[in-house]
Design a protein around this motif. Structure first.
Motif, short mmCIF file in Angstrom:
data_model
loop_
_atom_site.label_atom_id
_atom_site.label_comp_id
_atom_site.label_asym_id
_atom_site.label_seq_id
_atom_site.Cartn_x
_atom_site.Cartn_y
_atom_site.Cartn_z
N ILE A 817 0.90 -1.13 0.12
CA ILE A 817 -0.01 0.05 0.04
C ILE A 817 0.92 1.36 0.16
O ILE A 817 0.42 2.25 -0.67
CB ILE A 817 -1.05 -0.02 1.20
CG1 ILE A 817 -1.80 -1.14 1.07
CG2 ILE A 817 -1.55 1.27 1.32
CD1 ILE A 817 -2.64 -1.36 2.26
N THR A 818 1.87 1.24 0.64
CA THR A 818 3.07 2.31 0.67
C THR A 818 3.34 2.67 -0.67
O THR A 818 3.51 3.68 -1.31
CB THR A 818 4.25 1.89 1.83
OG1 THR A 818 3.58 1.84 3.00
CG2 THR A 818 5.12 3.28 1.83
N GLY A 819 3.67 1.37 -1.45
CA GLY A 819 4.21 1.53 -2.78
C GLY A 819 2.95 2.12 -3.83
O GLY A 819 3.30 2.81 -4.51
N ASN A 820 1.76 1.81 -3.51
CA ASN A 820 0.73 2.38 -4.36
C ASN A 820 0.56 3.88 -4.07
O ASN A 820 0.45 4.56 -4.92
CB ASN A 820 -0.62 1.71 -4.04
CG ASN A 820 -0.78 0.09 -4.55
OD1 ASN A 820 0.12 0.05 -5.27
ND2 ASN A 820 -1.59 -0.61 -3.95
N LEU A 821 0.58 4.32 -2.95
CA LEU A 821 1.09 5.82 -2.79
C LEU A 821 2.18 6.42 -3.32
O LEU A 821 1.92 7.34 -3.71
CB LEU A 821 1.28 5.95 -1.18
CG LEU A 821 -0.22 5.82 -0.13
CD1 LEU A 821 0.02 5.76 1.40
CD2 LEU A 821 -1.25 6.95 -0.43
N ALA A 822 3.31 5.77 -3.42
CA ALA A 822 4.11 6.20 -4.30
C ALA A 822 3.83 6.39 -5.75
O ALA A 822 4.22 7.10 -6.45
CB ALA A 822 5.70 5.51 -4.23
N GLU A 823 2.98 5.33 -6.18
CA GLU A 823 2.63 5.30 -7.44
C GLU A 823 1.68 6.53 -7.62
O GLU A 823 1.72 7.21 -8.86
CB GLU A 823 1.76 3.77 -7.90
CG GLU A 823 1.61 3.70 -9.28
CD GLU A 823 2.64 3.42 -10.32
OE1 GLU A 823 2.61 3.66 -11.39
OE2 GLU A 823 3.86 2.85 -9.59
N LEU A 824 0.77 6.77 -6.88
CA LEU A 824 -0.08 7.94 -6.73
C LEU A 824 0.73 9.20 -6.96
O LEU A 824 0.47 10.19 -7.78
CB LEU A 824 -0.98 7.82 -5.66
CG LEU A 824 -2.03 9.06 -5.39
CD1 LEU A 824 -3.05 9.03 -6.86
CD2 LEU A 824 -2.80 9.09 -4.25
N ALA A 825 1.77 9.28 -6.13
CA ALA A 825 2.77 10.59 -6.36
C ALA A 825 3.11 10.68 -7.81
O ALA A 825 3.38 11.79 -8.17
CB ALA A 825 3.81 10.44 -5.22
#
Length: 905
Positions: A817-825
């Motif tokens: 999920i942290t990685g997905n937030l990075a993708e959103l960034a």
């Protein structure tokens, strides 16, 4: 620059209509099969790729003017490149017999080994253009056409103008008379014979040409010199005319050495050897041991039955240089041989014991009177008779002798007089004064040559696919005898394919059991430790470590290592170069299961108990214990077939315990197979709850592989199972909707995906269930919202999913999920924020050890760094992502490769 390329100066190459050169140089490949050259422009900055085969410049940066003169560039490069294209030779012949076909194949293979691109019809299967057109094309491409002359060839050549025969798989490659005349005009036809007797059949059109007899080294060497343009003598540079001296000197005649033919120079009773393939290294070792300088009586060849010990001994004796020995004496104690229809006893030529062997040596050396001497003195008398004989003894199959007879015979060999040597085939002895040759399976190339020879007599083998031929080699363990026996079954009874012949091999009747013939006499000779390690190895499909084998065999590692080394020395098992991993030839495993079922079953039970304990102790979500499970994986993998065959409840437990480990380590094939077997087992036991979970996990594997349709099918199947039982409830319904949402998301039906995810959340909210599953569904919902362009809702749901994951210590969820937030960034082009989040996600992913998750974070981090123009920092992460995704066969490897290309460009 690589030594595979030559640099060509292009400053003298001027484009039409121009005065100055456009190119400085070119790097041109020196190896055939490398079509691309590199053109360097005069500015020193620009380079263009050039396809020599197609004579085009595929690079878009080339101007129209440069593209227009591509053919002229190609000719210039070809003319100035030091590449030597292999000489092409086509062999035209008739299929007179199996032996003749083998000789032609042998000629072609030898020419190829000597650097000439020789070609025959047997190198093709079924050319698309048909055999007739194929033959014409081959002759047109060839620098030379070798016409192999026989009576049958000449007869067929006379008929071809009428029958229009142009090379058939059953006739060989025969050329028409008009084609022959055409190639004669080009001076490219060369008549070849295997023996001078065939020279009388030369057609009139070839009678004026030199004929090359390739059955001798002299003839082959002469042909090779013709083809390669290397005359037997090179003239010295022409000197100046001189005035001869007044005294006339008569030159003495040249001394022409007399050719020495092996068969004429040695008295020999060697049996005929119909064919022989491979074993070059072993033959060299034997030749070294038989040299006069070797301080040994000769060679002992060891190996399992049928592996080719006798053939190697005969071939080594055939290759003995003229003058080394005056006599070659072959004696065999072999009592039986294996034919396609079963075992056959040998009579007449068998020497059954030590004294009988001494008697036969005495008779063969012309000292028959020694057979009447006292047995206690006979060995010394025969040794004395051999002192002036300079003999090579070939003693075959000594393992059939009694132990006392073998001891006496080896003592006899230890006292052989100088000038005498011996080649012995028997079981290994550690106390002999001889070179040991431990014979293992034929290598793949030699086995293929043997199979090609067998295919001449067995049409089913000739039409076999590459996969079937590989299976034949692997199943027989590269054992020449088993290869011949399996081929001999084709066309007999119900054996109409290789697969059927191999099945018959595994279940052969007692009166025609090749495994009994090959391995049966060894069982009584095995030690207890050897039996145990062999039985343990029957459980492993891949090479296993000594420690795992010892554990299953109930032995210490030292005892297991000793037994394994001894068995490997005898060619019964295979080991790696470090002698740390061992594998059992498949047919040996089949034989042991049949002959020692008790010992095999005992090791199997021990394997199952040990593997179950390892999985339960180190599986589930115990990420920190996965290294222990990884180290023991060969044992666990070997036990999986037993779990599949065992009780349903135990198999379901194994699936649950291995689920995370198999996903994280990328063993998706093993995971999918296990889930499928467990699903069938659960359905048969009417265990529909577990059947549903197995269908769900199968769907998740399809998701990892990017197979959307299969994901949706798995969701439907899970729902159907869970609808059939009252034991399932809200949680199971939530998982069905979740998996269905995943499938819709993969098809880019984001509206349907969002709806399915919300339906998955409802029953969990009703239960007030803040769990890892709820975090997983919220994360999926956020991803769907991001795909639909609703970034604010996406971030809200990602943050909620991350909060729940941290609250319930769902470490995997925290990482992805942290990685997905990075993708959103990244989506918002906040490169620096994305880098920070991705580094945090990568650290969490590496702690867990999930390879696919690590690769995803590496790809994201590479993109974030690339967008900040930090290419050197981004490169290792991009490469790591490509390597991991590639090894997992993940569809995400395409995106990772695109990132890598952007960084490297």
């Amino acid at each position: 620059m690589s030594d595979r390329y030559a640099k060509i100066d292009l400053t003298n190459f001027i484009l039409p209509g121009e005065e100055q050169p456009r190119f400085a140089s070119a790097d041109v490949p020196l190896q055939v099969g490398m079509p691309f050259a590199t053109l360097h422009l005069i500015d020193g900055k620009t380079s263009l790729r050039f396809d020599l085969n197609k004579q085009v410049i595929p690079d878009e940066g080339a101007s129209v003017a440069i593209r227009a003169v591509a053919p002229q560039i190609a000719r210039f490069l070809r003319a100035n490149t030091p590449t030597k294209v292999p000489l092409r030779v086509f062999i035209s012949y008739s299929w007179d017999s199996s032996e003749h076909s083998r000789r032609v194949l042998g000629l072609a293979q030898r020419l190829r080994t000597d650097g000439i691109d020789a070609w025959i019809d047997r190198f093709e299967t079924s050319p698309a253009e048909g055999w007739g057109e194929w033959s014409v094309n081959q002759m047109d491409e060839a620098d030379y056409v070798l016409a192999v002359i026989t009576e049958n060839y000449a007869r067929r050549l006379r008929r071809t103008s009428k029958s229009n025969l142009l090379g058939n798989t059953w006739e060989g490659a025969i050329i028409r008379e008009e084609l022959l005349e055409y190639h004669l005009d080009r001076r490219t036809v060369v008549p070849v014979v295997f023996g001078t007797d065939d020279s009388m059949f030369l057609p009139p059109s070839l009678s004026m040409l030199t004929t090359y007899d390739v059955s001798s080294e002299v003839g082959y060497d002469a042909l090779y010199r013709l083809l390669t343009g290397q005359p037997g003598a090179v003239p010295v540079p022409l000197g100046e005319l001189r005035q001869p001296a007044s005294t006339q000197i008569t030159a003495s005649p040249l001394r022409i050495p007399k050719l020495h033919y092996h068969s004429a120079g040695i008295r020999s009773n060697l049996p005929r050897l119909p064919s022989f393939f491979g074993r070059e290294q072993e033959l060299k070792k034997i030749a070294d041991a038989l040299s006069p300088n070797a301080r040994t009586w000769g060679v002992l060849i060891d190996g399992p039955g049928g592996i080719g010990k006798t053939s190697l001994a005969i071939r080594a004796a055939e290759l003995v240089p003229p003058g080394s020995f005056r006599r070659i004496l072959f004696l065999s104690a072999k009592e039986r041989e294996l034919m396609p229809d079963g075992t056959r006893s040998l009579h007449g030529f068998v020497i059954p014991g030590y004294i009988e062997m001494l008697n036969e040596i005495a008779r063969q050396t012309g000292r028959s009177e020694l057979t009447k001497s006292l047995e206690s003195e006979r060995a010394s008398l025969v040794l004395a008779a051999l002192e002036d004989e300079q003999s090579l003894l070939v003693l075959d199959n000594l393992e059939t002798l009694s132990i006392p007879d073998r001891e006496h015979l080896f003592a006899f060999l230890n006292r052989l007089p100088r000038g005498c040597k011996a080649i012995v085939t028997s079981r290994r002895r550690s106390d002999i004064d001889a070179r040991l040759i431990r014979l293992d399976r034929l290598d793949a190339e030699a086995a293929r040559a043997l199979i090609e020879e067998l295919a001449i007599d067995y049409p089913q083998l000739a039409s076999a696919s590459e996969k079937e031929v590989t299976a034949l080699y692997e199943e027989t363990g590269g054992n020449p005898l088993l290869l011949r026996w399996a081929a001999g079954q084709l066309g007999r009874g119900r054996c109409h394919s290789i697969q059927e012949a191999l099945e018959f091999l595994r279940n052969a009747p007692p009166q025609n059991d090749p495994l009994e013939f090959v391995f049966g006499d060894l069982l009584d000779a095995f030690s207890d430790a050897e039996i145990k390690v062999l039985a343990a190895l029957t459980n492993f499909s891949e090479a296993a470590k000594v420690e795992h084998i010892a554990e299953l065999g109930g032995l210490s590692q030292v005892a297991a290592q000793t037994a394994l080394d001894d068995l490997a020395d005898r060619g019964l098992i295979m080991r790696d170069a470090e002698a740390e991993h061992f594998a059992l030839v498949r047919l040996v495993a089949e034989f042991l299961r049949r002959k020692r079922p008790g010992v095999v079953a005992e090791t199997g039970d021990r394997l199952e108990k040990r593997a179950y304990a390892i999985v339960i102790e180190n599986g589930y979500e115990k990420y920190d214990r996965f290294p222990i499970l990884e180290d023991a994986w060969p044992t666990v993998e070997a036990a999986l077939p037993r779990f599949v065959a065992g009780p349903n409840d135990r198999l379901q437990t194994i699936c649950d315990a291995l689920r995370f480990y198999l996903e994280f380590t990328g063993r998706w094939d093993e995971w999918a197979a296990l889930e499928s077997e467990a699903e069938h087992k659960a359905v048969a036991a009417k265990d529909f709850v577990n059947a549903g979970w197995r269908a769900f996990q199968t769907g998740w594997i399809h998701y990892l592989r990017g197979q959307a349709a299969e994901v949706l099918v798995s969701a439907d199947r899970a729902e159907a199972y869970w609808n059939d039982t009252k034991a399932s409830g809200a949680r199971e319904r939530s998982f069905v909707f979740y998996l269905r949402g995943v499938g819709y998301h993969m098809t880019k039906d984001h509206e349907a995906a969002t709806k399915a995810y919300r339906e998955a959340i409802e029953p969990l909210r009703a239960l007030n269930d803040e769990s890892a599953h709820l975090a997983m569904v919220l994360n999926a919902l956020a991803s769907s919202e991001k795909a639909a362009g609703n970034l604010d809702a996406c971030e809200r749901d990602y943050r909620e999913a991350l909060r729940i994951s941290q609250a319930v210590d769902y470490r995997e969820g925290v990482a992805y999920i942290t990685g997905n937030l990075a993708e959103l960034a990244l989506e918002r082009q906040d490169w620096h924020a994305s880098e920070i989040l991705t580094r945090e996600a990568l650290l969490s992913s590496e702690r867990i050890g999930r390879r696919e998750l690590i690769a995803s974070q590496c790809r994201r981090l590479a993109v974030a760094l690339l967008r900040q123009e930090k290419k050197s920092e981004a490169l290792p992460y991009a490469r790591r992502a490509v390597e991991i995704f590639g090894s997992l066969r993940s569809p995400q490897v395409k995106a990772a490769r695109a990132v890598l290309r952007s960084i490297e460009s």
